[in-house]
Design a protein around this motif. Sequence first.
Motif, short mmCIF file in Angstrom:
data_model
loop_
_atom_site.label_atom_id
_atom_site.label_comp_id
_atom_site.label_asym_id
_atom_site.label_seq_id
_atom_site.Cartn_x
_atom_site.Cartn_y
_atom_site.Cartn_z
N LEU A 107 0.97 -1.27 0.24
CA LEU A 107 -0.35 -0.14 -0.25
C LEU A 107 1.05 1.12 -0.04
O LEU A 107 1.31 2.15 -0.78
CB LEU A 107 -0.93 0.03 1.40
CG LEU A 107 -2.29 -1.20 1.27
CD1 LEU A 107 -2.59 -0.80 2.49
CD2 LEU A 107 -3.12 -1.00 -0.03
N THR A 108 1.49 1.18 0.71
CA THR A 108 2.48 2.80 1.36
C THR A 108 3.15 2.48 -0.67
O THR A 108 3.21 3.89 -1.34
CB THR A 108 4.06 2.36 1.92
OG1 THR A 108 3.59 1.83 2.93
CG2 THR A 108 4.79 3.25 2.16
N GLU A 109 3.68 1.77 -1.63
CA GLU A 109 4.16 2.16 -2.68
C GLU A 109 3.10 2.62 -3.64
O GLU A 109 3.25 3.45 -4.59
CB GLU A 109 4.35 0.72 -3.38
CG GLU A 109 5.79 -0.28 -2.34
CD GLU A 109 6.03 -1.22 -3.23
OE1 GLU A 109 5.23 -1.43 -4.17
OE2 GLU A 109 6.71 -2.12 -2.83
N GLN A 110 2.04 1.98 -3.36
CA GLN A 110 0.66 2.95 -4.18
C GLN A 110 0.33 4.29 -3.75
O GLN A 110 -0.36 5.17 -4.17
CB GLN A 110 -0.71 2.36 -4.40
CG GLN A 110 -0.07 0.74 -5.26
CD GLN A 110 -0.57 1.10 -6.38
OE1 GLN A 110 -0.74 1.43 -6.96
NE2 GLN A 110 1.19 0.48 -6.68
N GLN A 111 0.12 4.61 -2.73
CA GLN A 111 -0.29 5.77 -1.79
C GLN A 111 0.05 7.14 -2.16
O GLN A 111 1.18 6.33 -2.11
CB GLN A 111 -0.78 5.54 -0.16
CG GLN A 111 -1.19 4.53 0.49
CD GLN A 111 -2.69 4.55 -0.40
OE1 GLN A 111 -3.66 5.53 -0.61
NE2 GLN A 111 -3.68 3.31 0.09
N GLN A 112 -0.71 8.41 -2.37
CA GLN A 112 -0.04 9.61 -2.30
C GLN A 112 0.18 10.47 -1.62
O GLN A 112 0.81 11.20 -1.65
CB GLN A 112 -0.73 10.17 -3.66
CG GLN A 112 -1.18 9.17 -5.12
CD GLN A 112 0.31 8.87 -5.57
OE1 GLN A 112 1.27 10.35 -5.76
NE2 GLN A 112 0.80 8.06 -5.64
N GLY A 113 -0.95 9.73 -0.64
CA GLY A 113 -0.71 10.93 0.83
C GLY A 113 -2.09 10.44 1.47
O GLY A 113 -2.84 9.63 1.50
N SER A 114 -2.61 11.58 2.59
CA SER A 114 -2.57 11.50 3.46
C SER A 114 -3.89 12.63 4.03
O SER A 114 -3.04 13.91 3.86
CB SER A 114 -3.01 9.93 4.46
OG SER A 114 -1.99 11.47 5.38
N SER A 115 -5.38 12.64 4.63
CA SER A 115 -5.71 13.86 5.28
C SER A 115 -5.09 13.91 6.67
O SER A 115 -4.63 15.97 7.08
CB SER A 115 -7.12 13.39 5.59
OG SER A 115 -7.52 12.64 6.33
N GLY A 116 -4.20 13.73 7.12
CA GLY A 116 -3.80 14.05 8.67
C GLY A 116 -4.68 13.58 9.95
O GLY A 116 -4.80 13.62 10.56
N LEU A 117 -6.64 12.82 9.12
CA LEU A 117 -7.09 11.60 9.82
C LEU A 117 -6.72 11.03 10.55
O LEU A 117 -6.15 10.26 10.11
CB LEU A 117 -8.20 12.71 8.90
CG LEU A 117 -9.10 13.90 8.92
CD1 LEU A 117 -10.35 13.78 8.10
CD2 LEU A 117 -8.95 14.73 9.96
N ASP A 118 -6.54 10.99 11.81
CA ASP A 118 -7.09 9.21 12.41
C ASP A 118 -7.79 8.28 11.76
O ASP A 118 -8.83 9.35 11.76
CB ASP A 118 -7.70 9.82 13.94
CG ASP A 118 -6.87 8.44 14.69
OD1 ASP A 118 -7.50 7.03 14.48
OD2 ASP A 118 -6.19 8.62 15.27
#
Length: 217
Positions: free
Chosen positions: A135-146
């Motif tokens: 998943l880390t290879e595919q993800q572009q970022g996060s909202s910072g929300l829990d």
Amino acid sequence: MKHITFYLDFVSPYAWLAFEKLPQVLEGLSYSVEYRPVLLGALLQTQGNPGPAGIPAKRDWTYRHVTWVGQRLGIPLQMPAYHPFQPLPLLRLALAYSMDGSINRFTAGAFLRHVWQGGHDALDPTRLETLCALLTEQQQGSSGLDAKDLLWANTEAAADRGVFGVPAFEVDGKIFWGLESLPMLRGYLEGDAWFDSYWQQVAQVPSGLPPANTGKP
């Protein structure tokens, strides 16, 4: 173009079958899909429903049925080493990089295959590390929300929308539940006139049962 919200919990074998079947059933139609992980146990609890695993005979039947349906549809499905299991670690991991509580098809598929292919322990730490690396290879970022907050918000919103189980598909405020609802979903997207005449009408049939919790036989 119609927009479909696909509510799913990775613990559900029917969610896996529906995930695989959806593109085939809706082939040729114009639509988009967003995948929303929810906690099935919380939805069932809201409805006072023990679910298939809470009724031994139904649990046995469900496992027999889904494996049979899988082989009939040509969809690989093997029961995991333990089921039911606590899906929270998987749901939270899936939402760890979500921007808004939704996940893409790649992520949804990765988790569903993790559970429903190979007959392994879905919560095995080594396998979870491998999944996380993928998943880390595919993800572009996060909202910072829990991720916990996103999961809870998804589940509450789904319940408010009338979702009582998974897989469920929402389009234009209408909820379609279960693998068997896919042909009905296609009918709606194609403009079947049945929905104009009967969708609301059949839901208004009065119940012939006495009020619940009266204490009387």
